[in-house]
Structures are given as structure tokens and as C-alpha cells.
Design an enzyme around this catalytic site. Structure first.
Site, PDB file in Angstrom:
ATOM      1  CD  GLU A  25     -45.233 -50.887  23.320  1.00 53.93           C
ATOM      2  OE1 GLU A  25     -45.207 -50.426  22.160  1.00 53.93           O
ATOM      3  OE2 GLU A  25     -45.244 -50.174  24.322  1.00 53.93           O
ATOM      4  CG  ASP A  95     -53.925 -49.182  28.358  1.00 56.49           C
ATOM      5  OD1 ASP A  95     -52.757 -49.463  28.042  1.00 56.49           O
ATOM      6  OD2 ASP A  95     -54.230 -48.181  29.037  1.00 56.49           O
TER       7      ASP A  95
END
Length: 214
Positions: A25, A95
Site C-alpha cells: 500500500e 509488490d
């Protein structure tokens, strides 16, 4: 702001997995994915609007009007497919950034792969569109990418106590405390975070999904 849904927190089993989710995030924020997506969407809408106006102002019997009435909708569909590909690229970049942040803070990046396995298991058996029509890469794609990183640039983190998963700490600090809370509500808002929809674990896309469901 970033957040973690309770539904996902209860599915995790160690602190490295939590670090992977939050790192992902934060990666979206640091890479300014929200701003980039908005700029690309506005640009595409302006192009389509200009083409639609041009077609509308052309003579009714002209080739521009004849072909434009089919070309503009086709370009709109094609543009949306392109936007989806941008979204998948952003997820893979987040990621990678998440793993970078995990390692910098002493977590085993294997935890990020475990998160993708949790999400893949949660969505198994459900109906999903082809990957090229999805906002997020398939769990298998993300796992394969992470495996490549674990064998490559982050190979030094494997098999050493310097980078940990910390399952006991996560159980004590998170799972035990969640278990002591009243059961989670399953109203319309909380349903937006069901794990059988992998895209919704990511705060970056949750608002889009909420608006689309209305």
C-alpha cells in the site's frame, strides 16, 4: 492513508505478511499511482470527447460520420483495456516496492509470497475474468514474479535469521486481540472487503470498486 481490512488480517499468520500488505500500500503512495491513473484517465476521456465531437459535427453522409460512429465506441473499449494493463503494472510495481520496504525493516520477503497464496486460495473456484480484462494480475503471476525476486536480488534474505516471519508476535499482537473483539459486521459496506475479490484487499483500488458497485 493506507489501511488493512480485518477480514484480511484474520487470514494472515505472521508479521512479515502484514508488512508485505502494508508495504504494498505504501508502495502505491510512494509511486504516486493514484495521480498517474487519474491523469491517464482524464487524457483518454479528453481524446474520446474530441473524437466524438468531431464525428458529431461532420456531414451526415461523410465517411467520418459513417466510420466514426463505430470507431469511437471501439476506441473507448480499447482504451479501457489499456487502462487495465496500467493497473496490473502498478500492482506488480507495488509488490516490488513492498518487498523492498520489508527487507529494509528486517522481514523475510517470503511473507509477501505467502500473502499472494492466501489471496489465491480465497478466490479459488470463483468466476474471474481473463487476466487481460482484470485490474490486478492473477495471483499466479504475482507469485512467479516474487519467486524470481527471491531467487535473484533477495536471495541473501533466505535461510538466515536476520530476516524473520515472526508468527508468534503476530498472533500475540494481532490475532489474539482480534479474537477478543465482537464478531465483524457483514453489512453492505464490509461486504466490499470479501477476500473472494482479490482486487479489494488493496486500498488503492477499493474506492473504485465501491463506486462501481453502486
Amino acid at each position: 492513508k493506507v489501511y488493512l481490512s480485518r477480514g484480511l488480517a484474520e487470514k494472515l499468520s505472521n508479521e512479515a505478511q502484514l508488512a508485505g500488505v502494508m508495504g504494498h500500500e505504501v508502495g502505491h503512495v510512494m509511486a504516486r499511482h493514484g495521480n498517474q491513473r487519474m491523469s491517464k484517465q482524464i487524457g483518454m476521456n479528453l481524446i474520446l470527447a474530441g473524437l466524438a465531437v468531431g464525428v458529431g459535427l461532420s456531414d451526415s453522409d461523410s465517411s467520418i460520420r459513417q466510420y466514426g460512429q463505430y470507431a469511437v465506441p471501439a476506441l473507448a473499449v480499447g482504451g479501457n483495456v489499456v487502462m487495465l494493463s496500467y493497473g496490473r503494472d502498478e500492482e506488480l510495481e507495488a509488490d516490488g516496492l513492498g518487498i523492498q520496504y520489508m527487507v529494509a525493516n528486517g522481514y523475510d520477503p517470503k511473507g509477501q509470497r505467502q500473502v499472494m497464496e492466501v489471496l489465491g486460495a480465497a478466490s479459488a473456484g470463483g468466476s474471474r475474468p481473463p487476466e487481460w480484462l482484470s485490474t490486478h494480475p492473477a495471483s499466479e503471476t504475482r507469485i512467479n514474479r516474487i519467486n524470481e525476486m527471491l531467487r535473484g536480488e533477495y536471495a541473501y534474505t533466505q535461510g538466515t535469521s536476520e530476516y524473520g516471519l515472526y508468527p508468534d508476535r503476530y498472533k500475540r499482537r494481532m490475532l489474539d486481540r482480534l479474537a477478543a473483539l465482537p464478531p465483524a459486521s457483514h453489512g453492505s459496506e464490509s461486504a466490499m472487503f470479501d477476500l473472494d475479490q482479490p482486487a479489494l484487499w488493496c486500498a488503492h483500488c477499493a474506492e473504485d470498486a465501491r463506486l462501481a458497485a453502486k
